[in-house]
Design a protein around this motif. Structure first.
Motif, mmCIF file in Angstrom:
data_model
loop_
_atom_site.group_PDB
_atom_site.id
_atom_site.type_symbol
_atom_site.label_atom_id
_atom_site.label_comp_id
_atom_site.label_asym_id
_atom_site.label_seq_id
_atom_site.Cartn_x
_atom_site.Cartn_y
_atom_site.Cartn_z
ATOM 1 N N ASP A 1 1.532 22.410 14.233
ATOM 2 C CA ASP A 1 0.309 21.876 14.102
ATOM 3 C C ASP A 1 1.278 20.688 13.138
ATOM 4 O O ASP A 1 2.063 21.285 12.122
ATOM 5 N N TYR A 2 0.698 19.264 12.763
ATOM 6 C CA TYR A 2 0.837 18.425 11.775
ATOM 7 C C TYR A 2 -0.200 18.345 11.335
ATOM 8 O O TYR A 2 -0.915 19.138 11.565
ATOM 9 N N MET A 3 -0.210 18.177 9.668
ATOM 10 C CA MET A 3 -0.917 18.141 8.895
ATOM 11 C C MET A 3 -1.437 16.499 8.187
ATOM 12 O O MET A 3 -0.299 15.200 7.559
ATOM 13 N N LEU A 4 -1.571 15.937 7.326
ATOM 14 C CA LEU A 4 -2.434 15.188 6.364
ATOM 15 C C LEU A 4 -2.378 15.766 4.468
ATOM 16 O O LEU A 4 -2.151 16.043 4.733
ATOM 17 N N SER A 5 -1.269 14.828 4.961
ATOM 18 C CA SER A 5 -0.723 15.307 2.993
ATOM 19 C C SER A 5 -1.047 14.352 2.069
ATOM 20 O O SER A 5 -1.290 12.835 2.002
ATOM 21 N N VAL A 6 -0.985 14.550 0.848
ATOM 22 C CA VAL A 6 -1.348 13.905 0.277
ATOM 23 C C VAL A 6 0.059 13.479 -0.960
ATOM 24 O O VAL A 6 0.675 14.637 -1.868
ATOM 25 N N THR A 7 0.533 12.458 -1.453
ATOM 26 C CA THR A 7 0.990 12.838 -2.578
ATOM 27 C C THR A 7 1.270 10.765 -2.782
ATOM 28 O O THR A 7 0.223 10.336 -3.143
ATOM 29 N N THR A 8 1.664 10.459 -4.526
ATOM 30 C CA THR A 8 1.413 9.829 -4.990
ATOM 31 C C THR A 8 2.360 8.225 -4.211
ATOM 32 O O THR A 8 3.411 8.824 -3.581
ATOM 33 N N TYR A 9 2.857 7.308 -5.043
ATOM 34 C CA TYR A 9 3.072 6.005 -3.762
ATOM 35 C C TYR A 9 4.109 6.285 -4.415
ATOM 36 O O TYR A 9 4.855 6.248 -4.028
ATOM 37 N N ASP A 10 4.674 6.541 -6.026
ATOM 38 C CA ASP A 10 6.075 6.550 -6.658
ATOM 39 C C ASP A 10 6.493 7.783 -5.745
ATOM 40 O O ASP A 10 8.005 7.258 -5.155
ATOM 41 N N ARG A 11 6.387 8.751 -5.340
ATOM 42 C CA ARG A 11 6.755 9.856 -4.777
ATOM 43 C C ARG A 11 7.333 9.100 -3.138
ATOM 44 O O ARG A 11 8.845 9.528 -3.014
ATOM 45 N N PHE A 12 6.064 8.598 -2.825
ATOM 46 C CA PHE A 12 6.411 8.036 -1.231
ATOM 47 C C PHE A 12 7.425 7.142 -1.367
ATOM 48 O O PHE A 12 8.419 7.522 -0.322
ATOM 49 N N LEU A 13 7.696 5.939 -2.211
ATOM 50 C CA LEU A 13 8.400 5.123 -1.833
ATOM 51 C C LEU A 13 9.896 5.825 -2.389
ATOM 52 O O LEU A 13 10.331 5.015 -1.681
ATOM 53 N N TYR A 14 10.204 6.806 -3.185
ATOM 54 C CA TYR A 14 11.512 7.384 -3.347
ATOM 55 C C TYR A 14 11.853 7.730 -2.564
ATOM 56 O O TYR A 14 13.330 7.146 -2.193
ATOM 57 N N GLU A 15 12.019 8.512 -1.306
ATOM 58 C CA GLU A 15 12.580 8.775 -0.207
ATOM 59 C C GLU A 15 12.694 7.513 0.774
ATOM 60 O O GLU A 15 13.800 8.373 1.081
ATOM 61 N N TYR A 16 12.219 6.758 0.561
ATOM 62 C CA TYR A 16 12.661 5.210 1.614
ATOM 63 C C TYR A 16 13.389 4.340 1.120
ATOM 64 O O TYR A 16 14.318 3.254 1.525
ATOM 65 N N GLN A 17 13.503 4.592 -0.078
ATOM 66 C CA GLN A 17 14.259 3.758 -0.804
ATOM 67 C C GLN A 17 15.928 4.474 -1.697
ATOM 68 O O GLN A 17 16.658 4.075 -0.804
#
Length: 400
Positions: A84-100
């Motif tokens: 199963d995949y899931m809907l997760s919630v994170t902060t915008y800054d933390r989300f961008l950190y991975e892509y940075q």
């Protein structure tokens, strides 16, 4: 008394309405589209939803593309499509950190929703994010991080959402769409073409193309909202959030096309020398049909023992057949088994059938497999007509 209760109830409703719509006026909802990465799990890009409360500063990203690596029997579940995949919630800054960190671009499309629509979207996401609701059974084409976003807005906006598909869309199969993303990674491209069956050679509708985030982004750019005032675009123009220079992919000599043709040349030389010297060199056939048998076993498992719809009707099994492992057993025996020639003829016919399936368009095989198909046809034909030589060599070492 009843009149007093009605007044109190009315005041409560008005107050609640003011709170809700006051919240909605300060909320900005966006579609985030992330560029592909260089790993198989990231090569198709990603979609997520950003919810920014401009008054409180709360900035969250709702992400339907996460799963638990620590889940029991992770590999088995992933292979069987029971993970199963899931809907997760994170902060915008933390989300961008991975892509940075991974140098992957991110673009944002702010959505032109009215206050009620914003409220409904936030409510939908919060309900979906509850522990009892956040899990879902992932499907690469029909239920993934991008299609979940699309389905959300179709649910909230209903008939007010008009996609405005192109009048003359480009005809593409699901395999074509995958190839667009996977082309820079030739070995992954080969692996996907081996694992997925003829079902992905069907034409994809414009809506079905939205399983890829970049097509979802384009669909949002074309879409409009109608019926709640003046017709307006669903999304504002896409704005870059993270941008990185595009790396030029350099062609490597170690790619499926060169490797497969080198293998084919080796087998052609071996067959020529075997014909001249009246020898079979079946050691090469043991290696060849051993690999093809194991590959066929994997194709069989993906076809019949998993819940993946895309791995059904995979006609690669015609040339990469599990029973080739039995042929390996026969070739390793000192005596010639009575059914060996019949099986060789069967394997030859199966390989020829694969070529016919390819020509007729019943399944598109990876182009690098052409030399391997030629090798299977060559060696099964050679062994069939020279098995008596094998008999004369049975007292000698079989593998030269």
């Amino acid at each position: 008394m009843n009149l007093m209760l009605k007044k109190i109830l009315m005041i409560f409703i008005i107050s609640l309405s003011n709170i809700v719509f006051g919240f909605a006026q300060n909320v900005q909802i966006s579609l985030l589209t992330c560029d592909p990465g260089d790993q198989i799990y990231s090569v198709f890009g990603h979609s997520a939803i950003r919810v920014l409360d401009q008054e409180t500063g709360e900035d969250l990203v709702y992400n339907y593309g996460t799963f638990d690596f620590d889940a029991p029997f992770f590999v088995v579940k992933f292979t069987q499509r029971t993970l199963d995949y899931m809907l997760s919630v994170t902060t915008y800054d933390r989300f961008l950190y991975e892509y940075q960190y991974f140098q992957r671009g991110v673009r944002e499309q702010v959505l032109n929703l009215n206050d009620k629509q914003k409220e409904d979207v936030v409510k939908f996401l919060k309900i979906n994010a509850l522990p009892e609701n956040r899990l879902y059974r992932y499907d690469f084409f029909y239920d993934n991080c991008a299609t979940r976003v699309r389905d959300l807005f179709e649910e909230v906006l209903g008939k007010q959402l008009v996609w405005n598909d192109p009048k003359e869309p480009q005809e593409q199969t699901f395999r074509d769409l995958i190839d667009e993303c996977i082309h820079p990674l030739p070995w992954y491209d080969l692996g996907i073409d081996l694992a997925l069956g003829s079902v992905i050679d069907a034409k994809a509708s414009e809506r079905e193309k939205q399983f890829l985030p970049v097509y979802m982004e384009a669909a949002f750019a074309r879409a409009q909202i109608e019926g709640d005032g003046p017709t307006r675009a669903l999304a504002q123009a896409s704005q870059p959030v993270l941008q990185f220079p595009q790396e030029e992919s350099s062609a490597s000599l170690f790619n499926p096309f060169i490797v497969m043709w080198l293998v084919a040349i080796i087998f052609m030389v071996v067959t020529f020398l075997g014909y001249k010297r009246r020898r079979l060199y079946v050691g090469f056939d043991v290696a060849l049909f051993g690999v093809l048998g194991l590959l066929g076993l994997l194709i069989f498992v993906l076809w019949f023992l998993t819940f993946h719809s895309q791995t059904k009707w995979n006609w690669n099994i015609l040339w990469a057949f599990p029973m080739h492992l039995v042929l390996v057993f026969a070739l390793l025996k000192k005596e010639v088994l009575p059914w060996l020639k019949r099986y060789l003829m069967f394997a030859l016919i199966m390989a020829d059938a694969a070529v016919v399936f390819w020509i007729l368009g019943w399944q598109s095989f990876h182009p690098s497999l052409i030399p391997i198909l030629l090798v299977v046809i060559l060696r099964t034909n050679f062994l069939y007509y020279n098995v008596e030589v094998f008999k004369r060599q049975r007292t000698n070492s079989i593998i030269s």
